[in-house]
Motif scaffolding. Structure first.
Motif, short mmCIF file in Angstrom:
data_model
loop_
_atom_site.label_atom_id
_atom_site.label_comp_id
_atom_site.label_asym_id
_atom_site.label_seq_id
_atom_site.Cartn_x
_atom_site.Cartn_y
_atom_site.Cartn_z
N SER B 372 0.85 -1.20 0.00
CA SER B 372 0.00 0.00 0.00
C SER B 372 0.89 1.26 0.00
CB SER B 372 -0.90 0.00 1.22
OG SER B 372 -0.11 -0.07 2.40
N ARG B 373 2.00 1.18 0.74
CA ARG B 373 2.92 2.33 0.80
C ARG B 373 3.57 2.56 -0.58
NH1 ARG B 373 6.48 1.71 5.96
NH2 ARG B 373 4.45 1.73 6.98
N SER B 374 3.94 1.46 -1.25
CA SER B 374 4.55 1.58 -2.59
C SER B 374 3.55 2.12 -3.60
CB SER B 374 5.05 0.21 -3.07
OG SER B 374 6.06 -0.25 -2.24
N ARG B 375 2.27 1.72 -3.43
CA ARG B 375 1.25 2.24 -4.37
C ARG B 375 1.12 3.75 -4.21
NH1 ARG B 375 -1.59 -2.51 -3.57
NH2 ARG B 375 -2.72 -1.68 -1.79
N TRP B 376 1.16 4.24 -2.97
CA TRP B 376 1.12 5.69 -2.73
C TRP B 376 2.31 6.37 -3.39
CZ3 TRP B 376 -2.22 9.23 -1.60
CH2 TRP B 376 -3.39 8.88 -0.93
N GLN B 377 3.46 5.71 -3.30
CA GLN B 377 4.68 6.27 -3.91
C GLN B 377 4.48 6.44 -5.41
OE1 GLN B 377 7.98 6.71 -2.00
NE2 GLN B 377 7.74 8.20 -3.62
N ASN B 379 1.63 6.65 -7.08
CA ASN B 379 0.62 7.68 -7.38
C ASN B 379 1.20 9.08 -7.21
OD1 ASN B 379 -1.18 5.66 -7.88
ND2 ASN B 379 -2.07 5.67 -5.83
N LEU B 380 1.94 9.29 -6.10
CA LEU B 380 2.56 10.60 -5.87
C LEU B 380 3.55 10.93 -6.97
CD1 LEU B 380 3.41 10.77 -2.05
CD2 LEU B 380 2.22 12.51 -3.38
N ASP B 408 6.65 13.62 -2.91
CA ASP B 408 7.14 12.37 -3.53
C ASP B 408 8.40 11.88 -2.80
OD1 ASP B 408 7.32 10.35 -5.41
OD2 ASP B 408 8.19 11.59 -7.00
N TRP B 411 7.79 11.03 0.99
CA TRP B 411 7.16 9.71 1.15
C TRP B 411 8.22 8.60 0.99
CZ3 TRP B 411 2.70 8.54 3.25
CH2 TRP B 411 2.20 7.24 3.11
N SER B 415 9.26 5.82 3.78
CA SER B 415 9.27 4.37 3.51
C SER B 415 10.62 3.76 3.84
CB SER B 415 8.98 4.09 2.03
OG SER B 415 7.67 4.41 1.74
#
Lengths: 85, 435
Positions: B372-377, B379-380, B408, B411, B415
């Motif tokens: 989920s954290r990588s997906r945010w990365q 998207n950002l 970006d 984040w 991580s």
């Protein structure tokens, strides 16, 4: 006659091949050996084998890039006789 | 019996690559803040003080920082030889690079060109120490296609740094500028088109088949592409005949496009079609490389039919943005999502060798940087890239672009710090359990 356990890791992403192989090796009984099919040479697994006093052999495979045989040293003569090594 | 070119016996201590990986996002954050606090006209040309500062924070501060850390990790493993000097050399390079980049960027941003002499000295030392250590590893005649490309990348880095130092020294008034036509463009071409592209090629030959379970790159292609890129750059630098230069531009762009298309095709052959953020970063990066090569060809072969000369400047900034933020930074961010958990897991596994029961207690690789954290990365990152591109055409997008770039990298930093904390906590638990 040694009993083979086969693990086809050729389509697994790291670190699943290591996880699955160590799970099998922790329960490996004398007289059994693991034949692992892999597209790379799994070096970290060999450290694990050394610590468990297991022997290993890497063979250029037919169906996948490499076949890795992991076995008890005492089973080596039988494995050679069977043509596994 | 056959063996493959990877040696885990020579894996360096984890703190060597991690110190570079953890520092790099902060340079990106500073780049975002520099854009935020700078003028709204930052993107009007590639020569504005803000854009030159931001470009060097991203290329040297972020990209070179991660790439040097990755090289300290990767080259010993694929060449089978330890880095001479080990931790001391890596620590020295890290400090020299960090301070050198900040001085250089301060020099650009505040147009305090006297700082550039000091920056040039520190960066010269950083890259000289790094390249000397690397040269001792790369001279061994082993390592396959990856090392073949990395050798060219090291030569391209040498050329980039040489030209960059010369330009910095001339800014500081210490020397006259190099007698080359388009010297800044040549410097950028060697840096982005040479060092970065060649290193990404070399790394991809290992990591795409390994992490994404794809077929390998054919050796002819894996060696032909970096050779074409390097020879084209050399020709562009040394031969001034327009026909030869045109041929070199075509060859370079064709090699970059072939690499991008073939790699996208390889990623399409993944044996497991599970959603994977690193594979998405790779695709984004390769599409940007493809677009950059098309745009570079268009810019070179279009004399000036464009309605305004300003558009040509803007298209050059688009090209730089696509290559730096779209191609290079995307692939680096994507690889970090995979490599940091992999290295953490690998080192933790090895520390369990004297107590196998602890293996079951290790965090799964997917927990080290959660999906989920990588997906945010992702998207950002894609939002920041698109807003940056918009910022080139309209000043109104500069502030949102600066905020998104800062977010970006912030984040990414979050991580990586979380992953490192999880690694250290687990390693400590293993040690106290007698692992």
């Amino acid at each position: 006659m040694p009993v083979e356990i086969t693990l086809d890791a050729s389509a697994m992403e790291p670190p699943e091949p290591f996880d699955r192989a160590t799970e099998i090796l922790r329960q490996l009984a004398p007289g059994h050996y693991l034949r692992m099919l892999h597209r790379r040479v799994p070096h970290p697994l060999f450290d694990f084998c050394r610590e468990m006093s297991l022997s290993h052999c890497v063979i250029g495979g037919e169906a996948s890039a490499y076949e890795i045989i992991i076995y008890y040293p005492a089973d080596e003569p039988a494995l050679r006789q069977e043509g596994v090594l | 019996m056959k063996m493959q070119g990877l040696s885990l016996e020579t894996i360096p201590p984890i703190h060597i690559p991690f110190r570079f990986f953890l520092t790099a996002p902060w340079m990106g954050i500073v780049a975002g803040l520099a854009l935020l606090l700078g003028s709204d006209q930052a993107f009007s040309s590639q020569w504005t003080p803000e854009l030159r500062a931001v470009t060097h924070l991203l290329t040297l501060g972020f990209m070179a920082m991660v790439m040097l850390g990755a090289m300290f990790q990767l080259v010993p493993v694929i060449s089978g030889h330890l880095i001479p000097g080990g931790t001391k050399v890596a620590g020295l390079v890290h400090v020299l690079l960090s301070v050198g980049v900040l001085l250089l960027v301060a020099g650009f941003y505040w147009q305090a060109y006297a700082l550039m002499g000091w920056a040039a000295l520190l960066l010269l030392l950083a890259f000289a120490v790094f390249l000397l250590a690397l040269a001792t590893l790369l001279r061994h005649r082993i390592g396959g296609d990856s090392i073949f490309s990395i050798r060219f990348a090291a030569l391209a880095l040498l050329t980039t740094v040489g030209l960059g130092l010369w330009l910095s020294a001339s800014y500081a008034g210490l020397t006259t500028p190099p007698a080359l036509a388009n010297k800044a463009t040549v410097h950028m071409a060697w840096g982005i088109g040479g060092w970065v592209l060649l290193l990404v090629m070399g790394a991809s030959y290992q990591v795409i088949p390994m992490f994404h379970v794809t077929p390998s790159y054919p050796s002819l292609l894996a060696r032909g592409l970096p050779t074409t890129v390097f020879v084209s750059l050399l020709t562009l630098t040394l031969v001034q005949l327009p026909e030869v230069q045109a041929l070199a531009v075509l060859a370079f762009c064709a090699a970059a496009m072939t690499y991008a298309i073939f790699s996208i095709h390889l990623l399409g052959q993944r044996k497991r079609k599970l959603a994977d953020i690193t594979a998405r970063f790779w695709r984004l990066s390769l599409v940007c490389l493809l677009l950059s090569a098309l745009l570079a060809t268009g810019l070179y072969f279009t004399d000036d039919p464009l309605p305004s000369p300003g558009i040509r400047h803007q298209l050059q900034v688009v090209l730089g943005t696509l290559m730096i933020y779209g191609f290079a930074i995307s692939v680096i961010m994507g690889m970090l999502q995979k490599i940091v958990p992999f290295l953490s897991y690998l080192h933790l596994q090895r520390s369990c060798l004297s107590n196998f029961a602890l293996l079951k207690t290790l965090p799964h690789m997917g927990e080290i940087i959660p999906a989920s954290r990588s997906r945010w990365q992702f998207n950002l990152h894609i939002a920041a890239l698109l807003t940056l591109l918009a910022g080139i055409t309209t000043d109104q997008a500069t502030t949102p672009a600066a905020i998104l770039v800062t977010a970006d990298f912030a984040w990414l930093s979050f991580s990586l710090i979380s992953a490192t904390a999880l690694y250290h906590n687990t390693a400590q638990r293993i040690t106290s359990s007698g692992g």
